[in-house]
Design a protein around this motif. Structure first.
Motif, short mmCIF file in Angstrom:
data_model
loop_
_atom_site.label_atom_id
_atom_site.label_comp_id
_atom_site.label_asym_id
_atom_site.label_seq_id
_atom_site.Cartn_x
_atom_site.Cartn_y
_atom_site.Cartn_z
N PRO A 171 -0.79 4.08 0.29
CA PRO A 171 -1.40 5.20 -1.31
C PRO A 171 -1.82 4.47 -1.91
CG PRO A 171 1.29 4.84 -2.29
CD PRO A 171 0.93 4.69 -0.05
N GLU A 172 -2.83 4.57 -3.70
CA GLU A 172 -3.64 3.73 -3.93
C GLU A 172 -2.49 2.83 -4.99
OE1 GLU A 172 -6.68 4.36 -8.22
OE2 GLU A 172 -5.17 5.94 -7.36
N LYS A 173 -1.79 3.40 -4.81
CA LYS A 173 -0.63 2.47 -6.13
C LYS A 173 0.62 2.56 -5.11
CE LYS A 173 -2.01 4.47 -10.08
NZ LYS A 173 -1.56 5.63 -11.95
N PHE A 174 0.78 1.05 -4.60
CA PHE A 174 2.68 1.01 -3.43
C PHE A 174 2.67 -0.10 -4.34
CE2 PHE A 174 -1.83 -1.69 -2.17
CZ PHE A 174 -1.14 -2.31 -1.99
N THR A 175 4.60 -0.34 -3.92
CA THR A 175 5.11 -1.16 -4.02
C THR A 175 4.73 -2.16 -2.80
OG1 THR A 175 7.29 -0.38 -2.62
CG2 THR A 175 7.17 0.44 -4.62
N MET A 176 5.95 -3.92 -2.59
CA MET A 176 5.46 -4.70 -2.26
C MET A 176 6.54 -4.46 -1.08
SD MET A 176 4.23 -7.64 -1.77
CE MET A 176 3.36 -8.25 -3.48
N ARG A 177 7.61 -3.74 -1.51
CA ARG A 177 7.91 -3.04 -0.41
C ARG A 177 7.22 -2.47 0.31
NH1 ARG A 177 11.96 -4.51 3.37
NH2 ARG A 177 11.14 -2.59 4.36
N GLN A 178 6.87 -1.31 0.33
CA GLN A 178 6.16 -0.08 0.67
C GLN A 178 5.21 -1.33 1.80
OE1 GLN A 178 4.29 2.10 -1.88
NE2 GLN A 178 6.10 3.58 -1.78
N LEU A 179 4.40 -2.36 1.24
CA LEU A 179 3.68 -2.58 2.13
C LEU A 179 4.03 -3.82 3.28
CD1 LEU A 179 0.80 -4.78 2.59
CD2 LEU A 179 1.37 -6.27 0.68
N GLN A 180 5.12 -4.18 2.94
CA GLN A 180 5.63 -4.99 4.17
C GLN A 180 6.16 -4.23 4.98
OE1 GLN A 180 8.98 -8.11 2.22
NE2 GLN A 180 9.98 -7.34 4.44
#
Length: 243
Positions: A171-180
């Motif tokens: 999504p446009e806004k994401f957490t670092m955990r989501q990215l990992q």
């Protein structure tokens, strides 16, 4: 997107007569559609409702029309299934084995596309038999479609390590955990949290926002946004994206 005009179509048809003595083969496009639901990478499959191989699982595909080029055909096929047009799509490979399709001699050009499932409404997929499968749980598919998916996964893994196309699945806004989690899903391996965050921070292409995602913990996790303008500027200066 408007494709061609009547005069062009008539011109194409008039030229076909010059090659009517040559062997005629069908040209198709098949689309490998990857989606990420913030936890796992998945691929979209459909159950065929026609022969050959009726009632078996397949990639979504279609035949090239005389008025289209390959990219336009792939966009049309994708739109039939998802209703979407403006998403990341890349041509993958062509498949031309003589007996690959028992129905008729057909050459297929495969494409893969990336979709963020959390920010799109996929409750309205236009084909009832469509279903998301985890990439490590894909069933036996028709023809050479399993081979297409395997090749697309390998291409995606290479691309994700050297280009920021992974952000197309977020999504446009994401957490670092989501990215990992995304990169672990693409690469099919666990990543060290501290090392991953350090590498991402060194790239300096994310904007840390004041907002937090409060669903992950009581304390919450800061949200980030990919800064495409900063990435493009760095790329012009010889910057290498590497995770």
């Amino acid at each position: 997107m408007k494709i061609g005009n009547t005069d062009q179509h008539e011109d194409v048809n008039s030229k076909l007569q010059y090659y009517n003595k040559e062997d005629q083969v069908l040209l198709a496009v098949d689309c490998i559609i990857f989606g990420f639901d913030e936890k796992e990478l998945k691929v979209l499959l459909v159950k065929r409702d026609f022969e050959p191989e009726k009632d078996k699982w397949s990639l979504i595909g279609g035949f090239l029309k005389k008025s289209e080029n390959l990219d336009q055909a792939a966009i049309r096929v994708l739109n039939i299934l998802t209703g979407l047009k403006d998403i990341y799509m890349e041509q993958l490979h062509s498949y031309s084995e003589i007996d690959r399709d028992p129905g008729q001699r057909t050459i297929s050009v495969a494409y893969f596309a990336l979709i963020d499932l959390s920010s799109k409404n996929f409750d309205r997929i236009k084909i009832d038999s469509a279903k998301w499968y985890k990439i490590n749980k894909v069933p036996q598919l028709i023809f050479d479609h399993n081979e297409m998916i395997d090749k697309a996964i390998q291409r995606l893994r290479r691309r994700a390590l050297i280009k920021p196309i992974g952000f197309e699945l977020l999504p446009e806004k994401f957490t670092m955990r989501q990215l990992q989690s995304l990169y672990e899903s693409i690469l099919d391996k666990k990543l060290d949290k501290r090392n991953f965050i350090n590498k991402v921070n060194l790239l300096d292409i994310l904007d840390k926002l004041d907002e937090k995602d409060m669903t992950s913990s009581r304390k919450g996790s800061f949200l980030y946004r990919f800064n495409e303008e900063k990435y493009n500027s760095k790329s012009e200066e010889g910057f290498n994206f590497k995770i």
